[in-house]
Write a protein that holds these residues in place. Structure first.
Motif, PDB file in Angstrom:
ATOM      1  N   GLN A   4       0.904  -1.461   0.344  1.00  0.00           N
ATOM      2  CA  GLN A   4      -0.310  -0.383  -0.067  1.00  0.00           C
ATOM      3  C   GLN A   4       1.254   1.131   0.148  1.00  0.00           C
ATOM      4  O   GLN A   4       1.112   2.215  -0.503  1.00  0.00           O
ATOM      5  CB  GLN A   4      -1.079   0.076   0.754  1.00  0.00           C
ATOM      6  CG  GLN A   4      -2.345  -1.390   0.820  1.00  0.00           C
ATOM      7  CD  GLN A   4      -2.943  -0.741   0.193  1.00  0.00           C
ATOM      8  OE1 GLN A   4      -3.389   0.575  -0.513  1.00  0.00           O
ATOM      9  NE2 GLN A   4      -3.623  -2.214  -0.475  1.00  0.00           N
ATOM     10  N   ARG A   7       1.636   1.732  -3.242  1.00  0.00           N
ATOM     11  CA  ARG A   7       1.380   2.424  -4.402  1.00  0.00           C
ATOM     12  C   ARG A   7       1.105   4.010  -4.125  1.00  0.00           C
ATOM     13  O   ARG A   7       0.543   4.617  -4.672  1.00  0.00           O
ATOM     14  CB  ARG A   7      -0.273   1.089  -4.093  1.00  0.00           C
ATOM     15  CG  ARG A   7      -1.300   1.686  -4.654  1.00  0.00           C
ATOM     16  CD  ARG A   7      -2.475   0.683  -4.680  1.00  0.00           C
ATOM     17  NE  ARG A   7      -3.541   1.405  -5.681  1.00  0.00           N
ATOM     18  CZ  ARG A   7      -4.162   0.981  -6.292  1.00  0.00           C
ATOM     19  NH1 ARG A   7      -3.090   0.068  -7.685  1.00  0.00           N
ATOM     20  NH2 ARG A   7      -4.919   1.814  -7.135  1.00  0.00           N
ATOM     21  N   ILE A  11       0.961   6.388  -6.980  1.00  0.00           N
ATOM     22  CA  ILE A  11      -0.151   7.577  -7.113  1.00  0.00           C
ATOM     23  C   ILE A  11       0.403   9.261  -7.019  1.00  0.00           C
ATOM     24  O   ILE A  11       0.332  10.211  -7.931  1.00  0.00           O
ATOM     25  CB  ILE A  11      -1.411   6.982  -5.883  1.00  0.00           C
ATOM     26  CG1 ILE A  11      -1.870   5.735  -6.729  1.00  0.00           C
ATOM     27  CG2 ILE A  11      -2.366   8.066  -6.041  1.00  0.00           C
ATOM     28  CD1 ILE A  11      -2.919   5.692  -5.614  1.00  0.00           C
ATOM     29  N   LEU A 267     -11.962  10.484  -4.189  1.00  0.00           N
ATOM     30  CA  LEU A 267     -11.267   9.759  -5.189  1.00  0.00           C
ATOM     31  C   LEU A 267      -9.453   8.698  -4.445  1.00  0.00           C
ATOM     32  O   LEU A 267      -9.700   8.059  -5.562  1.00  0.00           O
ATOM     33  CB  LEU A 267     -10.724  10.774  -6.071  1.00  0.00           C
ATOM     34  CG  LEU A 267     -11.522  11.452  -7.032  1.00  0.00           C
ATOM     35  CD1 LEU A 267     -11.421  12.373  -8.047  1.00  0.00           C
ATOM     36  CD2 LEU A 267     -12.690  10.421  -8.194  1.00  0.00           C
ATOM     37  N   VAL A 268      -9.202   9.798  -4.006  1.00  0.00           N
ATOM     38  CA  VAL A 268      -8.057   8.524  -3.072  1.00  0.00           C
ATOM     39  C   VAL A 268      -7.796   7.635  -2.208  1.00  0.00           C
ATOM     40  O   VAL A 268      -7.662   6.449  -2.640  1.00  0.00           O
ATOM     41  CB  VAL A 268      -7.384  10.378  -2.237  1.00  0.00           C
ATOM     42  CG1 VAL A 268      -5.839   9.259  -1.253  1.00  0.00           C
ATOM     43  CG2 VAL A 268      -6.380  10.982  -3.154  1.00  0.00           C
ATOM     44  N   SER A 270     -10.141   5.638  -3.279  1.00  0.00           N
ATOM     45  CA  SER A 270     -11.120   4.885  -4.223  1.00  0.00           C
ATOM     46  C   SER A 270      -9.688   4.175  -4.997  1.00  0.00           C
ATOM     47  O   SER A 270      -9.987   3.279  -5.586  1.00  0.00           O
ATOM     48  CB  SER A 270     -11.745   5.650  -4.734  1.00  0.00           C
ATOM     49  OG  SER A 270     -11.594   6.042  -6.085  1.00  0.00           O
ATOM     50  N   MET A 271      -8.491   4.078  -5.182  1.00  0.00           N
ATOM     51  CA  MET A 271      -7.159   4.389  -5.031  1.00  0.00           C
ATOM     52  C   MET A 271      -6.577   3.411  -3.992  1.00  0.00           C
ATOM     53  O   MET A 271      -5.636   2.900  -5.095  1.00  0.00           O
ATOM     54  CB  MET A 271      -6.939   5.249  -5.933  1.00  0.00           C
ATOM     55  CG  MET A 271      -7.508   5.907  -7.521  1.00  0.00           C
ATOM     56  SD  MET A 271      -6.219   7.140  -8.096  1.00  0.00           S
ATOM     57  CE  MET A 271      -6.650   8.911  -6.593  1.00  0.00           C
ATOM     58  N   VAL A 272      -6.329   3.923  -3.215  1.00  0.00           N
ATOM     59  CA  VAL A 272      -5.400   3.238  -2.445  1.00  0.00           C
ATOM     60  C   VAL A 272      -6.220   3.561  -0.570  1.00  0.00           C
ATOM     61  O   VAL A 272      -6.136   4.322  -0.799  1.00  0.00           O
ATOM     62  CB  VAL A 272      -3.806   4.431  -2.168  1.00  0.00           C
ATOM     63  CG1 VAL A 272      -4.175   5.592  -1.875  1.00  0.00           C
ATOM     64  CG2 VAL A 272      -3.405   3.530  -1.335  1.00  0.00           C
ATOM     65  N   MET A 286      -4.415  15.808  -5.281  1.00  0.00           N
ATOM     66  CA  MET A 286      -5.806  15.594  -5.326  1.00  0.00           C
ATOM     67  C   MET A 286      -6.530  16.393  -6.699  1.00  0.00           C
ATOM     68  O   MET A 286      -7.310  17.111  -7.059  1.00  0.00           O
ATOM     69  CB  MET A 286      -5.937  14.145  -5.206  1.00  0.00           C
ATOM     70  CG  MET A 286      -7.936  13.718  -6.788  1.00  0.00           C
ATOM     71  SD  MET A 286      -7.027  13.262  -7.654  1.00  0.00           S
ATOM     72  CE  MET A 286      -7.124  11.623  -7.769  1.00  0.00           C
TER      73      MET A 286
END
Length: 335
Positions: A4, A7, A11, A267-268, A270-272, A286
């Motif tokens: 994580q 990741r 990102i 949004l963040v 939802s990605m990590v 973001m």
């Protein structure tokens, strides 16, 4: 955990690359198009357009969006509510009232409005936002109870918004002059405004990162956070200060920009999956990317005219959140 973290690093790096690409693109979008960039080498006017108007405006959009994204992550962690936004403490209404009072005192003729905008409007907006937050804290009797703080912010926002409406109703000139502030705009952001947002944004980012363990503890429940030995009262007050400073700085420079601070943390997430320390940093990146992209779209969609960037973020951000709520409801996980 290591995967994580890798990741999150990936990102963050990708968001920086996208921001750099949009920054370069922003130098070529305007009423005169990309010709100004090509002519900037040997045309002083074209060079001034790119250097003194387009570049600081694009960078200012990123900085303001970063402040709002950071503030949104702090607000959602502090209130333990994924629908919390940076304006919950009444700062938006306070900033609007400050602008309305400044225009009423100095007048709203075109010449005076320009002078107030360049010299006093940002200060009036920031002062109004700070006063609104202080009134919220006074009404809530400090920061000990999150629910009382939230309700106080709503009450202060409604009251100060009504006072702003009374001023604008009494003077049609003020109503017309304040419209640009209410709709949000990055058109008047210069290098000095970028410097202010960058300096205060760095302070807010450092404090947010340092206070992130408090938000991690609050996510487990207030009783659990207390059992970890965290001084919740002082740290919650510091988080409120970070939220107010970041929001007030952004609003003072660009006016009211909707949904950026609310959508960026979503949004963040939802990605990590990450701790609040990474969430705050990535939400800032973001938010900057979202507002920069919206600003470029506002300049390009109906060029050579411009759309108010706040209107565009409201439409896009609201549509995204409606889609997100619909997707979660169809999965049976609630809004």
């Amino acid at each position: 955990m290591n995967s994580q973290r890798r990741r999150a690093w990936g990102i963050g790096f990708a968001l920086l690359l996208l921001a750099a690409a949009l920054m370069a693109l922003g130098a070529g979008i305007g009423s005169t198009g990309f010709e100004s960039v090509l002519a900037a080498r040997h045309d002083p006017v074209a060079l001034q357009i790119v250097r003194d108007i387009r570049l600081p405006r694009t960078l200012g959009a990123w900085l303001a969006g970063a402040l709002l994204g950071l503030a949104g992550a702090v607000a959602q962690g502090l209130f333990r509510n994924p629908l919390a936004d940076p304006y919950l403490l009444g700062s938006a209404s306070g900033a609007s009232l400050g602008v309305a009072v400044a225009l009423m005192l100095f007048g709203a003729s075109p010449g005076t409005t320009q002078w107030v905008t360049r010299l006093g409007l940002t200060g009036a907006a920031f002062l109004g936002a700070v006063v609104a937050v202080l009134l919220t804290l006074l009404l809530a009797r400090g920061v000990q109870q999150t629910l009382r703080l939230l309700l106080a912010g709503v009450i202060v926002g409604v009251v100060l918004g009504a006072m702003k409406d009374l001023i604008t109703i009494a003077s049609a000139d003020v109503l017309q002059a304040i419209q640009g502030f209410m709709l949000g705009s990055t058109g008047l952001v210069g290098w000095s405004g970028c410097g202010v947002m960058a300096a205060l944004g760095a302070v807010c980012l450092f404090l947010g990162w340092a206070l992130a363990p408090v938000l991690d503890g609050l996510a487990l429940g207030e009783a659990t956070a207390k059992s970890l030995g965290l001084p919740l009262g002082a740290m919650r007050a510091a988080l409120v200060a970070v939220l107010a400073l970041a929001t007030g700085t952004a609003v003072a420079q660009t006016g009211l920009i909707a949904f950026v601070g609310l959508a960026a943390p979503h949004l963040v997430r939802s990605m990590v999956k990450s701790t609040h320390a990474w969430l705050i940093v990535l939400s800032a990146q973001m938010g900057g990317l979202l507002l920069m992209a919206a600003d470029l779209g506002a300049r390009w969609l109906i060029a050579p005219q411009e759309l108010p960037v706040g209107v565009l973020t409201a439409v896009l951000g609201g549509s995204y959140l409606l889609w997100l709520m619909h997707r979660r409801s169809t999965r049976g996980t609630g809004p």
